[in-house]
Design a protein around this motif. Structure first.
Motif, PDB file in Angstrom:
ATOM      1  N   GLY A 160       0.827  -1.195   0.000  1.00 48.88           N
ATOM      2  CA  GLY A 160       0.000   0.000   0.000  1.00 48.88           C
ATOM      3  C   GLY A 160       0.860   1.242   0.000  1.00 48.88           C
ATOM      4  N   LYS A 161       0.199   2.376  -0.012  1.00 50.26           N
ATOM      5  CA  LYS A 161       0.905   3.647  -0.046  1.00 50.26           C
ATOM      6  C   LYS A 161       1.857   3.778   1.140  1.00 50.26           C
ATOM      7  CE  LYS A 161       0.089   8.603  -0.409  1.00 50.26           C
ATOM      8  NZ  LYS A 161      -0.943   9.645  -0.465  1.00 50.26           N
ATOM      9  N   SER A 162       1.460   3.275   2.300  1.00 44.73           N
ATOM     10  CA  SER A 162       2.319   3.379   3.476  1.00 44.73           C
ATOM     11  C   SER A 162       3.624   2.585   3.302  1.00 44.73           C
ATOM     12  CB  SER A 162       1.596   2.941   4.747  1.00 44.73           C
ATOM     13  OG  SER A 162       1.222   1.582   4.644  1.00 44.73           O
ATOM     14  N   ASP A 163       3.583   1.516   2.502  1.00 46.48           N
ATOM     15  CA  ASP A 163       4.813   0.763   2.210  1.00 46.48           C
ATOM     16  C   ASP A 163       5.729   1.588   1.310  1.00 46.48           C
ATOM     17  OD1 ASP A 163       4.106  -1.733   3.559  1.00 46.48           O
ATOM     18  OD2 ASP A 163       2.604  -1.942   1.956  1.00 46.48           O
ATOM     19  N   PHE A 164       5.132   2.316   0.376  1.00 41.71           N
ATOM     20  CA  PHE A 164       5.929   3.140  -0.536  1.00 41.71           C
ATOM     21  C   PHE A 164       6.510   4.335   0.198  1.00 41.71           C
ATOM     22  CE2 PHE A 164       6.756   6.415  -3.655  1.00 41.71           C
ATOM     23  CZ  PHE A 164       7.414   5.709  -4.647  1.00 41.71           C
ATOM     24  N   ILE A 165       5.706   5.020   0.970  1.00 43.15           N
ATOM     25  CA  ILE A 165       6.139   6.218   1.683  1.00 43.15           C
ATOM     26  C   ILE A 165       7.053   5.862   2.851  1.00 43.15           C
ATOM     27  CG2 ILE A 165       5.344   8.228   3.018  1.00 43.15           C
ATOM     28  CD1 ILE A 165       4.680   8.415   0.044  1.00 43.15           C
ATOM     29  N   GLY A 166       6.770   4.753   3.501  1.00 45.16           N
ATOM     30  CA  GLY A 166       7.592   4.301   4.629  1.00 45.16           C
ATOM     31  C   GLY A 166       7.058   4.761   5.949  1.00 45.16           C
TER      32      GLY A 166
END
Length: 166
Positions: A160-166
């Motif tokens: 998800g986006k949180s994996d990309f953003i960190g």
């Protein structure tokens, strides 16, 4: 307080490479859960004429090593592009992270105006360090990390986006 190119590159590269390791871990866990080989993901691509996932990881790390080495006035390390497995890709990302630790703010001091000459298919291009970061290094790095993410997502890896953003 003005920021240096060290301040705007090293933290971004470090964070996104760490996130790329998360992508690999989650993809490997998904492959185990759904009983398929990560080899299929390593060779996956979004379109027939695209570079596969493993190539996206290699090129993203190439942009990291090229950028920080050029800005620090150091030779760009040569890494053969032979990675085929997730373990080999993980090791390559870690090698890039290890390189980042060796780059000091002092080595990159004044790199905003340092000339960077790149060899392209059409000849050589010379840019200031600032233009190199803004026009070449960062856009290319993000393109390949994003494409790696997209290939995994397209293949059902629960990122998800949180994996990309960190």
């Amino acid at each position: 307080m003005s920021l240096s190119l060290y301040d705007v590159t090293l933290p971004v590269f470090t964070r996104m490479l760490a996130n790329l390791l998360v992508f690999l871990d989650k993809a490997e866990a998904d492959a185990a859960a759904r009983k398929y080989s990560t080899e299929a993901l390593a060779d996956a691509r979004l379109a027939p004429d695209m570079i596969p996932f493993r190539g996206q990881v290699m090129i993203a790390t190439d942009h990291v090593k090229g950028c920080v080495s050029r800005l620090a006035g150091q030779p760009v390390p040569s890494w053969p592009d032979e990675e085929k497995t997730f373990d080999e890709l993980r090791a390559r990302v870690q090698k890039a992270l290890d390189l980042l630790v060796t780059i000091t703010p002092e080595a990159m001091q004044g790199s905003e105006t340092r000339e960077v000459t790149l060899k392209t298919r059409t000849g050589e291009v010379t840019l200031s360090g600032l233009d190199y970061v803004n026009q070449r290094a960062m856009p290319n790095f993000y393109f390949h990390v994003t494409t790696a993410y997209d290939i995994l997502r397209h293949n059902g890896v629960p990122l998800g986006k949180s994996d990309f953003i960190g």
